[in-house]
Design an enzyme around this catalytic site. Structure first.
Site, short mmCIF file in Angstrom:
data_model
loop_
_atom_site.label_atom_id
_atom_site.label_comp_id
_atom_site.label_asym_id
_atom_site.label_seq_id
_atom_site.Cartn_x
_atom_site.Cartn_y
_atom_site.Cartn_z
CG HIS A 1 -4.33 0.35 -8.27
ND1 HIS A 1 -5.65 0.26 -7.94
CD2 HIS A 1 -3.82 1.36 -7.50
CE1 HIS A 1 -5.96 1.17 -7.03
NE2 HIS A 1 -4.86 1.86 -6.74
CG HIS B 1 -2.04 0.93 1.27
ND1 HIS B 1 -2.44 1.69 0.22
CD2 HIS B 1 -2.85 1.30 2.31
CE1 HIS B 1 -3.43 2.50 0.58
NE2 HIS B 1 -3.71 2.28 1.86
CG ASP C 1 2.75 4.37 -4.06
OD1 ASP C 1 1.94 3.43 -3.90
OD2 ASP C 1 2.67 5.45 -3.44
C1 SDX Z 1 -1.44 2.06 -3.38
O1 SDX Z 1 -6.16 0.63 -3.24
C2 SDX Z 1 -5.69 1.79 -3.50
O2 SDX Z 1 -6.35 2.63 -4.06
C3 SDX Z 1 -4.24 2.00 -3.08
C4 SDX Z 1 -3.62 3.30 -3.56
C5 SDX Z 1 -4.25 4.49 -2.87
O3 SDX Z 1 -4.23 5.60 -3.44
O4 SDX Z 1 -4.70 4.34 -1.70
O5 SDX Z 1 -3.76 3.43 -4.94
C6 SDX Z 1 -2.13 3.37 -3.20
O6 SDX Z 1 -1.35 1.33 -2.44
C7 SDX Z 1 -0.96 1.65 -4.74
C8 SDX Z 1 -0.34 0.21 -4.77
C9 SDX Z 1 1.07 0.28 -4.19
N1 SDX Z 1 1.61 -1.07 -4.03
C10 SDX Z 1 2.63 -1.54 -4.83
O7 SDX Z 1 3.13 -0.90 -5.74
C11 SDX Z 1 3.11 -2.92 -4.44
C12 SDX Z 1 3.25 -3.79 -5.69
N2 SDX Z 1 1.92 -4.04 -6.22
C13 SDX Z 1 1.35 -5.37 -6.00
O8 SDX Z 1 1.62 -5.86 -4.71
C14 SDX Z 1 -0.10 -5.46 -6.46
O9 SDX Z 1 -0.16 -4.91 -7.70
C15 SDX Z 1 -1.19 -4.86 -5.61
C16 SDX Z 1 -1.15 -5.35 -4.21
C17 SDX Z 1 -1.11 -3.37 -5.61
C18 SDX Z 1 -2.51 -5.26 -6.25
O10 SDX Z 1 -2.55 -6.62 -6.21
P1 SDX Z 1 -3.90 -7.43 -6.52
O11 SDX Z 1 -5.04 -6.58 -6.85
O12 SDX Z 1 -4.08 -8.39 -5.40
O13 SDX Z 1 -3.53 -8.09 -7.86
P2 SDX Z 1 -2.83 -9.44 -7.94
O14 SDX Z 1 -1.69 -9.51 -6.94
O15 SDX Z 1 -3.91 -10.46 -7.88
O16 SDX Z 1 -2.17 -9.39 -9.39
C19 SDX Z 1 -2.55 -10.31 -10.36
C20 SDX Z 1 -1.27 -10.93 -10.90
C21 SDX Z 1 -0.57 -11.82 -9.87
O17 SDX Z 1 0.11 -12.80 -10.62
P3 SDX Z 1 -0.28 -14.34 -10.39
O18 SDX Z 1 0.08 -14.63 -8.93
O19 SDX Z 1 -1.78 -14.42 -10.65
O20 SDX Z 1 0.56 -15.07 -11.39
O21 SDX Z 1 -0.31 -9.91 -11.23
C22 SDX Z 1 0.85 -10.09 -10.41
C23 SDX Z 1 0.45 -10.96 -9.23
O22 SDX Z 1 1.57 -11.69 -8.75
N3 SDX Z 1 1.28 -8.79 -9.93
C24 SDX Z 1 2.54 -8.44 -9.79
C25 SDX Z 1 2.51 -7.12 -9.35
N4 SDX Z 1 1.23 -6.73 -9.22
C26 SDX Z 1 0.47 -7.77 -9.58
N5 SDX Z 1 3.71 -9.13 -10.02
C27 SDX Z 1 4.84 -8.45 -9.77
N6 SDX Z 1 4.87 -7.17 -9.32
C28 SDX Z 1 3.74 -6.49 -9.11
N7 SDX Z 1 3.79 -5.23 -8.69
#
Ligand code: SDX
Length: 372
Positions: free
Chosen positions: A263, A224, A314
């Site tokens: 996201h 986050h 971010d």
């Molecule tokens: C913020 O919610 C909000 O609005 C938050 C925010 C706000 O203003 O409040 O926008 C601020 O928190 C932005 C997000 C910051 N976090 C990061 O940058 C951390 C890295 N991002 C990931 O952890 C991820 O993208 C999330 C947690 C943000 C979202 O994850 P989801 O919705 O649970 O999506 P997912 O993990 O199910 O993704 C689907 C696939 C997965 O692959 P598989 O396991 O299905 O093979 O995409 C992959 C994920 O592993 N994936 C990533 C990735 N994001 C998704 N793989 C590598 N790096 C990533 N960043």
């Protein structure tokens, strides 16, 4: 009778938990509205104080209302001696988010009206936190650097004063403006994890300060708000642009989440990124750092090619805060300084039409059994 197993929505992904009038995140149109206004227009033309009023009250302020907000925010900027003493007792090795969480807890403990939940009382508390968070964040960075506290300047606006307290001077307008843009973009984003945490706490009728302390805890996590700090650590790990592709291969091979990308709601790109990236571009030119921009661009391209995952806010914010001169560990506290407006707006909205937030769970433990 066979019971059909309920559908489990892990992480509440895709679950609509309530309505809100504060902001609209629209992944289809890749847009974000604050009380109906596109965030890009607000970032282009408004001060952070105007946007804070809009999020709290639903309308942009009149000149008198803005003057009143500015007066009360500026009057609340001084750190109390007790708060400064508590901060001084926290090791400088503590994470700044832990310092900030503790400070907000003390501000609440010192407020005799902490448990008053009228809208007027909540607004007063929200403005107090708007004013106090920059003072805590700025002082904490300075004490970690062995520098003395810089008192607030009541002649300066919110963004200028924040930078003045942190660095001892107001930087050039291009830096102040990029900071202002980041504050507006970070201010609100519907039911993100930290905001929903604040709403859960409010739903039990706990006080606003408890809701904000809980939200700070949620925001700290690298999935986050902690991602903006983690983006800078990724850049430092990669070193220079030519290493980006190889670094990414290794990172993905070890199943690492790449900070600053992806996201939960936006799947075709975070609507705020173009505005923050334009501000980053202006900072890159101002500080003559084409090397940083090349690394940014190479990693973004590689992530697009390998995973088709786009940057979130971010990703440009991290390097932008780095160029402004903030310590990397200060980045997420900057997010708090902005998002405290969204959190407190949601606290008031939740309290105004409250229902205790308490979802169900599906038991998958041992069948009933008894002591022998
Ligand atoms: C913020 O919610 C909000 O609005 C938050 C925010 C706000 O203003 O409040 O926008 C601020 O928190 C932005 C997000 C910051 N976090 C990061 O940058 C951390 C890295 N991002 C990931 O952890 C991820 O993208 C999330 C947690 C943000 C979202 O994850 P989801 O919705 O649970 O999506 P997912 O993990 O199910 O993704 C689907 C696939 C997965 O692959 P598989 O396991 O299905 O093979 O995409 C992959 C994920 O592993 N994936 C990533 C990735 N994001 C998704 N793989 C590598 N790096 C990533 N960043």
């Amino acid at each position: 009778m066979s019971e059909t197993a309920p559908e489990i929505r892990k992480g509440l992904a895709g679950v609509v938990a309530d309505t809100t009038a504060i902001s609209k995140v629209n992944p289809e149109t890749n847009s974000l509205l604050y009380r109906g206004y596109p965030v890009q227009e607000l970032a282009e033309r408004c001060s952070f104080e105007e946007v804070a009023w809009l999020l709290w009250h639903g309308e942009l302020p009149t000149s008198d209302q803005l003057a009143g907000l500015r007066e009360s925010e500026r009057a609340g900027r001084e750190l109390t001696p007790e708060l400064r003493e508590v901060i001084d007792r926290i090791p400088t090795t503590a994470h700044p988010m832990d310092v900030l969480r503790t400070a907000v807890s003390l501000v609440g403990a010192q407020d005799p009206h902490a448990d008053e939940a009228t809208e007027e009382a909540s607004l007063t508390k929200a403005v107090r936190l708007l004013a106090q968070v920059p003072a805590v964040v700025a002082y904490d960075q300075r004490r970690r650097r062995g520098q003395d506290l810089v008192p607030p300047d009541p002649e300066l606006g919110y963004a200028e004063n924040f930078l003045h307290m942190t660095f001892g001077q107001v930087p050039e307008p291009v830096v102040v403006d990029a900071f202002r843009v980041s504050l507006i973009l970070y201010a609100e984003h519907s039911f993100n994890a930290s905001t929903f945490t604040a709403r859960v706490i409010t739903s039990t009728m706990a006080d606003l300060y408890s809701a904000v302390v809980g939200a700070i805890g949620a925001l700290k996590g690298p999935l986050h708000g902690g991602a903006n700090e983690a983006v800078m650590h990724v850049f430092e790990e990669i070193g220079s642009a030519e290493n980006a592709e190889a670094w990414l291969e290794d990172a993905l091979a070890s199943k690492r989440k790449i900070m600053g990308f992806g996201h939960r709601v936006y799947k075709t790109g975070d609507s705020r990124v173009p505005t923050m990236k334009a501000a980053l571009d202006r900072l890159v030119e101002h500080y003559d750092r084409p090397d940083l921009l090349e690394l940014y661009t190479r990693l973004e391209a590689a992530m697009g090619e390998r995973k088709n995952i786009l940057p979130n806010l971010d990703y440009p914010s991290g390097p932008a805060y780095h160029l402004m001169g903030f310590d990397t560990a200060t980045f997420t506290p900057l997010f708090v300084a902005s998002r405290v407006v969204g959190w407190t707006a949601h606290v008031m909205e939740q309290a105004a039409d409250n229902a205790l937030i308490r979802p169900l769970s599906e038991y998958d433990g041992p069948d009933e059994r008894h002591l022998t």
